[in-house]
Design a protein around this motif. Structure first.
Motif, PDB file in Angstrom:
ATOM      1  N   SER A  40       0.823  -1.214   0.000  1.00 17.52           N
ATOM      2  CA  SER A  40       0.000   0.000   0.000  1.00 17.52           C
ATOM      3  C   SER A  40       0.854   1.259   0.000  1.00 17.52           C
ATOM      4  O   SER A  40       0.516   2.250  -0.667  1.00 17.52           O
ATOM      5  N   TRP A  43       2.363   1.749  -3.536  1.00 11.74           N
ATOM      6  CA  TRP A  43       1.391   2.338  -4.459  1.00 11.74           C
ATOM      7  C   TRP A  43       1.200   3.828  -4.174  1.00 11.74           C
ATOM      8  O   TRP A  43       1.050   4.633  -5.099  1.00 11.74           O
ATOM      9  N   TYR A  47       1.859   7.172  -7.114  1.00 13.42           N
ATOM     10  CA  TYR A  47       1.028   8.330  -7.449  1.00 13.42           C
ATOM     11  C   TYR A  47       1.666   9.665  -7.047  1.00 13.42           C
ATOM     12  O   TYR A  47       1.173  10.720  -7.430  1.00 13.42           O
ATOM     13  N   VAL A  94      -1.819   3.566 -14.810  1.00 12.40           N
ATOM     14  CA  VAL A  94      -1.947   2.539 -13.774  1.00 12.40           C
ATOM     15  C   VAL A  94      -3.006   1.509 -14.127  1.00 12.40           C
ATOM     16  O   VAL A  94      -4.076   1.846 -14.627  1.00 12.40           O
ATOM     17  N   ASP A  95      -2.683   0.250 -13.863  1.00 10.02           N
ATOM     18  CA  ASP A  95      -3.661  -0.834 -13.938  1.00 10.02           C
ATOM     19  C   ASP A  95      -3.644  -1.530 -12.578  1.00 10.02           C
ATOM     20  O   ASP A  95      -2.888  -2.479 -12.358  1.00 10.02           O
ATOM     21  N   ARG A  96      -4.462  -1.038 -11.637  1.00  8.50           N
ATOM     22  CA  ARG A  96      -4.425  -1.563 -10.279  1.00  8.50           C
ATOM     23  C   ARG A  96      -4.924  -2.998 -10.216  1.00  8.50           C
ATOM     24  O   ARG A  96      -4.479  -3.780  -9.373  1.00  8.50           O
ATOM     25  N   GLN A  99      -2.032  -4.927 -10.827  1.00  6.56           N
ATOM     26  CA  GLN A  99      -0.908  -4.508  -9.985  1.00  6.56           C
ATOM     27  C   GLN A  99       0.316  -4.128 -10.822  1.00  6.56           C
ATOM     28  O   GLN A  99       1.437  -4.570 -10.557  1.00  6.56           O
ATOM     29  N   ARG A 100       0.082  -3.290 -11.816  1.00  2.64           N
ATOM     30  CA  ARG A 100       1.197  -2.841 -12.643  1.00  2.64           C
ATOM     31  C   ARG A 100       0.906  -1.460 -13.212  1.00  2.64           C
ATOM     32  O   ARG A 100      -0.224  -0.982 -13.207  1.00  2.64           O
ATOM     33  N   TYR A 101       1.972  -0.823 -13.668  1.00 10.03           N
ATOM     34  CA  TYR A 101       1.834   0.491 -14.294  1.00 10.03           C
ATOM     35  C   TYR A 101       2.941   0.659 -15.331  1.00 10.03           C
ATOM     36  O   TYR A 101       3.972  -0.034 -15.283  1.00 10.03           O
TER      37      TYR A 101
END
Length: 287
Positions: A40, A43, A47, A94-96, A99-101
């Motif tokens: 957490s 992440w 951002y 972001v592609d939560r 779990q990747r960006y």
């Protein structure tokens, strides 16, 4: 905007779907590590566009945000040296769910470069990070040299990020509702000879200095992300956060940048029979 978020989501979805995605640039390196911090918090750091020119000042000189949202962010980033005026536009999508960006260079040096990062929880306090570097227009052996350089760069960037994330996690977990005992600083004359002085008290980093004939205390913890505030060498009356560049007036505690943040309440300096103590004030803010 909703339109921007939709467009960005479509870009990410298209890139993830081999049938829709254009040919990806050549993969020149893969970098893997375990970050000693919860997923957490990592992440949260993804951002956080604002820290780039402060925490990573060797790599970035400025950042101007263009748009941001749950989809990620887009910004114009300055590159060293400052006098060159060189910059690039980068976009982080972001592609939560997966779990990747991906971080793309849209304009400027390295245009077309894509850096794909996958995150996974290795344990409740650890995050596994896998980074793939894709750079256009390269052939061996140039691709190997560029890949090695990017891996070295990301080692340094993640080292710096990990240090900031760990400090933030430590401070967030360090508060306690128990009222601390008074902290003995020493005799008044001996203490004045040591000023300015920095101590840890009640989970707070505190700086002591003599002002207006009395010993004063103020917090050295940034109220934004709990970063370690430093005294501005050019203006000793100002504190600067090395993580995001937030600035505060020592006397008033107010932001020097027009932000709503203000310094946290410092403990009281108490003098009894010539001996000096720190005592947690009734109104101390321990957020």
């Amino acid at each position: 905007s909703a339109e921007t978020e939709r467009e960005s989501t479509e870009k990410m979805s298209g890139a993830m779907d081999p049938a829709r995605a254009p040919k990806r640039p050549k993969r020149v390196a893969v970098y893997e590590r375990i970050v000693q911090a919860p997923l957490s918090r990592v992440w949260e750091n993804v951002y956080d566009w604002e820290h780039l020119p402060w925490l990573h000042r060797e790599s970035f000189t400025s950042i101007d945000l263009e748009e941001s949202g749950p989809w990620g962010w887009r910004a114009r980033v300055g590159l060293p040296p400052v006098e060159s005026g060189t910059s690039m536009q980068i976009e982080l999508l972001v592609d939560r769910a997966e779990q990747r960006y991906v971080t793309r260079t849209v304009d400027g040096p390295g245009t077309g470069t894509e850096i794909w990062t996958r995150l996974a929880e290795a344990s409740p306090t650890e995050t596994a990070v896998v980074v793939e570097f894709h750079v256009p227009g390269l052939e061996d052996p140039a691709s190997e040299a560029v890949g090695a350089a990017l891996a070295r760069l990301y080692t340094r960037l993640w080292d710096q990020d990990e240090s900031m994330i760990q400090e933030r996690e430590r401070r967030a977990a360090g508060s306690s509702p128990k009222r601390p005992e008074d902290f003995f600083l020493g005799g008044r004359a001996a203490l004045r000879a040591e000023l300015p002085k920095t101590v840890e008290f009640d989970g707070l980093r505190v700086r002591l200095e003599e002002r207006d004939g009395a010993v004063r205390a103020y917090s050295l913890v940034c109220p934004h992300w709990m970063g370690p505030l430093d005294v501005d060498a050019e203006d000793p009356g100002t504190l600067v956060c090395p993580w995001h560049g937030y600035r505060f007036n020592v006397r008033t505690g107010q932001s020097c940048d027009g932000r709503t943040f203000r310094l946290r309440s410092a403990p009281e300096v108490v003098v009894e029979a010539g001996e000096v103590f720190l005592r947690r004030g009734q109104g101390s803010d321990r957020r």
